[in-house]
Design a protein around this motif. Sequence first.
Motif, short mmCIF file in Angstrom:
data_model
loop_
_atom_site.label_atom_id
_atom_site.label_comp_id
_atom_site.label_asym_id
_atom_site.label_seq_id
_atom_site.Cartn_x
_atom_site.Cartn_y
_atom_site.Cartn_z
N ARG A 1 -14.73 3.98 -10.24
CA ARG A 1 -15.08 2.59 -9.93
C ARG A 1 -16.22 2.08 -10.80
O ARG A 1 -16.39 0.88 -10.91
CB ARG A 1 -15.46 2.47 -8.46
CG ARG A 1 -14.25 2.63 -7.55
CD ARG A 1 -14.63 2.57 -6.11
NE ARG A 1 -15.19 3.86 -5.75
CZ ARG A 1 -15.63 4.18 -4.56
NH1 ARG A 1 -15.60 3.30 -3.60
NH2 ARG A 1 -16.09 5.38 -4.31
N ARG B 1 -12.10 7.90 -7.24
CA ARG B 1 -11.19 7.76 -6.10
C ARG B 1 -9.76 8.04 -6.56
O ARG B 1 -9.45 8.01 -7.75
CB ARG B 1 -11.28 6.36 -5.52
CG ARG B 1 -10.86 5.30 -6.51
CD ARG B 1 -11.01 3.93 -5.96
NE ARG B 1 -10.70 2.96 -7.00
CZ ARG B 1 -10.82 1.68 -6.87
NH1 ARG B 1 -11.26 1.17 -5.74
NH2 ARG B 1 -10.51 0.88 -7.85
N GLU C 1 -8.52 6.64 -1.20
CA GLU C 1 -9.15 7.87 -0.76
C GLU C 1 -10.19 8.32 -1.79
O GLU C 1 -9.92 8.33 -2.98
CB GLU C 1 -8.08 8.95 -0.61
CG GLU C 1 -8.60 10.28 -0.18
CD GLU C 1 -7.48 11.32 -0.14
OE1 GLU C 1 -7.81 12.50 -0.31
OE2 GLU C 1 -6.32 10.95 0.03
N ALA C 2 -11.39 8.67 -1.33
CA ALA C 2 -12.41 9.18 -2.24
C ALA C 2 -11.98 10.53 -2.79
O ALA C 2 -11.37 11.33 -2.09
CB ALA C 2 -13.74 9.32 -1.51
#
Length: 59
Positions: free
Chosen positions: A44, A27, A12-13
């Motif tokens: 990320r 995330r 999930e962001a």
Amino acid sequence: MTKLIQQILVPEAAHELCPRCGSDAARVAVGVTLSDGDLLFDCRDCGFEWGELLRDLMA
């Protein structure tokens, strides 16, 4: 024969900026929580990981 169902989990962001590099590629780490139940986030781009307590302190 039966068909096998494969489930792909997409993290999930987090909709927030990384406290280290400022990237918006943060995330929620899937399936990982800290000892007190807080969520763990990761970036990320730079790989930095932080919890909700650090996020609240940085805000």
